[in-house]
Motif scaffolding. Structure first.
Motif, PDB file in Angstrom:
ATOM      1  N   SER A 146       0.851  -1.184   0.000  1.00  9.91           N
ATOM      2  CA  SER A 146       0.000   0.000   0.000  1.00  9.91           C
ATOM      3  C   SER A 146       0.889   1.237   0.000  1.00  9.91           C
ATOM      4  N   GLY A 147       0.342   2.320  -0.509  1.00  5.54           N
ATOM      5  CA  GLY A 147       1.144   3.529  -0.606  1.00  5.54           C
ATOM      6  C   GLY A 147       1.723   3.689  -1.997  1.00  5.54           C
ATOM      7  N   SER A 148       2.601   4.653  -2.118  1.00  5.81           N
ATOM      8  CA  SER A 148       3.159   4.981  -3.420  1.00  5.81           C
ATOM      9  C   SER A 148       4.361   4.090  -3.720  1.00  5.81           C
ATOM     10  N   ILE A 149       4.156   3.149  -4.626  1.00  7.94           N
ATOM     11  CA  ILE A 149       5.242   2.264  -5.021  1.00  7.94           C
ATOM     12  C   ILE A 149       5.331   2.258  -6.534  1.00  7.94           C
ATOM     13  N   ASP A 150       6.519   2.479  -7.052  1.00 17.68           N
ATOM     14  CA  ASP A 150       6.744   2.506  -8.486  1.00 17.68           C
ATOM     15  C   ASP A 150       6.646   1.089  -9.035  1.00 17.68           C
TER      16      ASP A 150
ATOM     17  N   THR B 173      13.615 -13.006  -6.612  1.00 17.67           N
ATOM     18  CA  THR B 173      13.363 -11.623  -7.020  1.00 17.67           C
ATOM     19  C   THR B 173      12.642 -11.612  -8.353  1.00 17.67           C
ATOM     20  N   ILE B 174      11.951 -10.498  -8.616  1.00 23.26           N
ATOM     21  CA  ILE B 174      11.246 -10.355  -9.889  1.00 23.26           C
ATOM     22  C   ILE B 174      11.269  -8.893 -10.311  1.00 23.26           C
ATOM     23  N   THR B 175      11.543  -8.667 -11.601  1.00 20.05           N
ATOM     24  CA  THR B 175      11.523  -7.311 -12.136  1.00 20.05           C
ATOM     25  C   THR B 175      10.104  -6.930 -12.529  1.00 20.05           C
ATOM     26  N   SER B 176       9.918  -5.684 -12.901  1.00 20.83           N
ATOM     27  CA  SER B 176       8.588  -5.235 -13.308  1.00 20.83           C
ATOM     28  C   SER B 176       8.116  -5.975 -14.555  1.00 20.83           C
TER      29      SER B 176
ATOM     30  N   LYS C 270      -2.365  -4.564  -9.088  1.00 16.67           N
ATOM     31  CA  LYS C 270      -2.821  -4.803  -7.715  1.00 16.67           C
ATOM     32  C   LYS C 270      -1.726  -4.525  -6.689  1.00 16.67           C
ATOM     33  N   LYS C 271      -0.538  -4.172  -7.163  1.00 11.99           N
ATOM     34  CA  LYS C 271       0.605  -3.933  -6.272  1.00 11.99           C
ATOM     35  C   LYS C 271       0.809  -5.133  -5.343  1.00 11.99           C
ATOM     36  N   THR C 272       0.789  -6.309  -5.924  1.00 10.65           N
ATOM     37  CA  THR C 272       0.892  -7.546  -5.154  1.00 10.65           C
ATOM     38  C   THR C 272       1.939  -8.455  -5.784  1.00 10.65           C
ATOM     39  N   VAL C 273       2.726  -9.082  -4.917  1.00  8.07           N
ATOM     40  CA  VAL C 273       3.733 -10.060  -5.332  1.00  8.07           C
ATOM     41  C   VAL C 273       3.365 -11.403  -4.712  1.00  8.07           C
TER      42      VAL C 273
ATOM     43  N   CYS D  14       8.362 -10.014   2.213  1.00  8.51           N
ATOM     44  CA  CYS D  14       8.667  -9.439   0.913  1.00  8.51           C
ATOM     45  C   CYS D  14       9.253  -8.041   1.132  1.00  8.51           C
ATOM     46  N   ASN D  15      10.014  -7.574   0.157  1.00  7.84           N
ATOM     47  CA  ASN D  15      10.573  -6.234   0.186  1.00  7.84           C
ATOM     48  C   ASN D  15      11.208  -5.968  -1.171  1.00  7.84           C
ATOM     49  N   ALA D  16      11.811  -4.819  -1.290  1.00 10.25           N
ATOM     50  CA  ALA D  16      12.454  -4.421  -2.541  1.00 10.25           C
ATOM     51  C   ALA D  16      13.957  -4.366  -2.320  1.00 10.25           C
TER      52      ALA D  16
END
Length: 118
Positions: A25-29, A50-53, A75-78, A95-97
């Motif tokens: 949730s929130g602003s994520i590119d 890991t996964i790229t866009s 959905k901003k979901t992984v 999860c994280n970036a």
């Protein structure tokens, strides 16, 4: 501020499957590389996938061929599909970036417990 909420963990027998979800949730590119980590007591957190866009994925050797990471940018979901689970997969999953070195972009969520046991 981005918040990460992991879900889908549980108790499963060896050889079984689970599907984890991580909702942001929130602003994520949408171009942000995302990853799944796991941690067991007394050990450092381990990056397992890991996964790229665009959907390109990489896996730790310990899970290659058994785990599949995917994402839904709208959905901003992984997700992490875990098959052929082993007792050594037992851990809290987060999860994280991932970014440079061992750093991550966001505050850690609460994680979701996965227990593989007969």
């Amino acid at each position: 501020q981005v918040q990460l909420v992991e879900s889908g963990g549980g108790l499963v027998q060896p050889g079984g499957s689970l599907r984890l979800s991580c909702a942001a949730s929130g602003s994520i590119d949408s171009s942000t590389i995302m990853g799944w980590y796991r941690q067991t007591p007394g050990k450092e957190r381990e990056l397992v996938a890991t996964i790229t866009s665009g959907g390109s994925a990489n896996y730790a050797d310990s899970v290659k061929g058994r785990f599949t990471i995917s994402r839904d940018n709208a959905k901003k979901t992984v997700y992490l599909q875990m098959d052929s689970l082993k007792s050594e997969d037992t851990a809290v999953y987060y999860c994280n970036a991932p970014t440079l070195g061992r750093f991550v972009l966001f505050t850690w969520g609460q994680g979701t417990q996965v227990t593989v046991s007969s």
